[in-house]
Design an enzyme around this catalytic site. Structure first.
Site, short mmCIF file in Angstrom:
data_model
loop_
_atom_site.label_atom_id
_atom_site.label_comp_id
_atom_site.label_asym_id
_atom_site.label_seq_id
_atom_site.Cartn_x
_atom_site.Cartn_y
_atom_site.Cartn_z
N LYS A 19 77.14 -69.47 -13.56
CA LYS A 19 78.25 -68.55 -13.76
C LYS A 19 77.80 -67.09 -13.56
CE LYS A 19 81.36 -71.70 -14.66
NZ LYS A 19 80.77 -73.04 -14.53
C1 LIG Z 1 81.70 -74.19 -15.47
C2 LIG Z 1 83.11 -74.46 -15.85
C3 LIG Z 1 83.47 -75.03 -17.09
C4 LIG Z 1 82.50 -75.65 -18.02
O1 LIG Z 1 81.42 -74.94 -18.37
P1 LIG Z 1 80.04 -75.61 -18.86
O2 LIG Z 1 79.41 -74.45 -19.55
O3 LIG Z 1 79.29 -76.03 -17.65
O4 LIG Z 1 80.39 -76.70 -19.79
C5 LIG Z 1 84.81 -75.14 -17.41
N1 LIG Z 1 85.76 -74.73 -16.57
C6 LIG Z 1 85.46 -74.19 -15.37
C7 LIG Z 1 86.57 -73.73 -14.50
C8 LIG Z 1 84.13 -74.06 -14.96
O5 LIG Z 1 83.86 -73.57 -13.77
#
Ligand SMILES: *Cc1c(COP(=O)(O)O)cnc(C)c1O
Length: 397
Positions: free
Chosen positions: A186
């Site tokens: 992210k």
């Molecule tokens: C990455 C992501 C998540 C989940 O995040 P994690 O930290 O990997 O559990 C949820 N929603 C979206 C749209 C994402 O891109």
């Protein structure tokens, strides 16, 4: 998008603070920690970043979505409306609570179509979860109108649009609750981590207790705390929070770089008549984590994806056949492949999903290509990439 690309001295310093005093847990051990409260400091920092009254850090973005829904009272038998194009975390977080995921079409914003949302509302609907996919947002005005009309919660999953805004407000802060992920890919990362943000004090207190076994966090003796209600463990560790604390301070720098790279790539494609761009709702400003564009049809989009590979362009995807992000290939969901029994209501919803077509979503996702914007590209690399992308597209059309 990924903050890990620019991981360096600031991150190391924050992590070393934690290692030096040895308190890896966010709660308790007040005497040992020499004033280091990384999770608390990061929460405070995020309150200002996201211009919100309350932030609760948790262990992942998936946990954030589930904790957000639980904190607002969503549970067994409640329907939560979610998009066909998202990450698998969306339905996981809903089903973890015994709630029912109700999938609806997306539009040219690549997020929930407000008309499809309205059409899916039933007496069991409790919440609408908009997922701001690939750096941009849903039509929050229209979604808020539907939610107020039917008295539904609006939950924003802003995991992929950290730093984007809508009418001047940070994404995640517009609905009743906002959710973020700080996993490794992210825009800012903790390694693993997530956050729930809200201006509603009750939801915040619920999230605080629920994500730590129902602990009330009153007083300074953890062992003596009471449990006003049930909870689970979705805590973030101090080590992860420390990484995030360094990264969050660099968010404006990351967004600036993303915007610069995005703008160069977009300009190079803008004068190709067959290319059009994803709609950004009026008043919205993207996070520039991805550049998304449409081609005339699925066949062209597939050919362009192949041509990109031949031209050495990585990190661009057509999601039509993707099994992480689009409903078409979510076979494990549609086949209800669960290790343990699901409720009969969830089973019924999933078996209905098997026979539901999403032709409107197919039309947008089929024609779309999403390109990740990297932070680590040099100016020369971005320019070269821009001309190669244009060249690859022109070679196909
Ligand atoms: C990455 C992501 C998540 C989940 O995040 P994690 O930290 O990997 O559990 C949820 N929603 C979206 C749209 C994402 O891109």
């Amino acid at each position: 998008m990924p903050g890990f690309e620019l991981f360096g001295d600031q991150e190391r310093k924050e992590v070393n603070d934690v290692l030096d005093n040895g308190v890896l847990m966010r709660y308790g051990f007040d005497g040992l920690r020499n004033g280091h409260w990384k999770a608390k400091s990061l929460e405070k920092e995020l309150c200002s970043t996201f211009n919100t009254n309350h932030v609760q850090l948790v262990s992942s973005g998936t946990a954030a979505v589930s904790v957000a829904l639980a904190s607002a009272g969503v549970g067994a038998g409640d329907e939560v409306i979610m998009p066909t194009f998202t990450f698998v975390a969306s339905f996981e977080a809903i089903m973890m609570l015994g709630a029912i995921p109700v999938l609806v079409d997306i539009d040219d914003t690549l997020t929930l179509d407000p008309k499809a949302v309205e059409a899916a509302v039933t007496p069991k609907t409790k919440a609408v979860m908009v997922v701001h996919m690939c750096g941009s947002m849903g039509d929050l005005n229209a979604l808020q109108t539907v939610c107020s009309k039917h008295k539904l919660l609006l939950v924003e999953d802003a995991c992929q649009a950290i730093g984007g805004t809508y009418k001047g407000k940070p994404l995640g802060s517009v609905g009743d609750l906002g959710c973020f992920s700080f996993d490794f890919v992210k825009t800012i990362t903790c390694g693993e981590g997530g956050a729930v943000i809200t201006n509603n004090e009750t939801y915040y207190v619920n999230a605080d207790h629920y994500s730590d076994h129902g602990h009330d966090h009153v007083g300074s003796d953890r062992g003596a705390e009471t449990h006003p209600f049930l909870g689970y463990n979705f805590r973030i560790s101090e080590l992860h929070a420390a990484v995030g604390l360094a990264q969050v301070k660099r968010l404006p720098e990351f967004i600036t770089i993303q915007k610069k790279h995005y703008t160069i790539l977009r300009k190079a494609l803008a004068d190709i008549p067959e290319v059009s761009f994803r709609k950004v709702p009026e008043g919205g400003e993207e996070s520039y984590a991805f550049l998304n564009f449409f081609l005339p049809d699925l066949d062209t989009a597939r050919k362009v994806t192949t041509a990109f590979k031949e031209h050495g362009i990585d990190a661009c995807w057509n999601y039509f056949d993707n099994n992480w992000h689009y409903v078409r290939k979510w076979d494990h969901l549609k086949d209800a492949k669960s290790l343990y029994p699901l409720t009969s209501e969830i089973n019924a919803a999933l078996s209905k999903l098997k026979t539901t077509g999403f032709s409107q979503s197919d039309a947008f996702i089929g024609r779309n290509i999403s390109c990740l914007i990297k932070l680590s590209w040099t100016d020369a690399e971005v320019s070269e990439r821009a001309s190669k992308m244009a060249e690859a597209i022109k070679s196909v059309i």
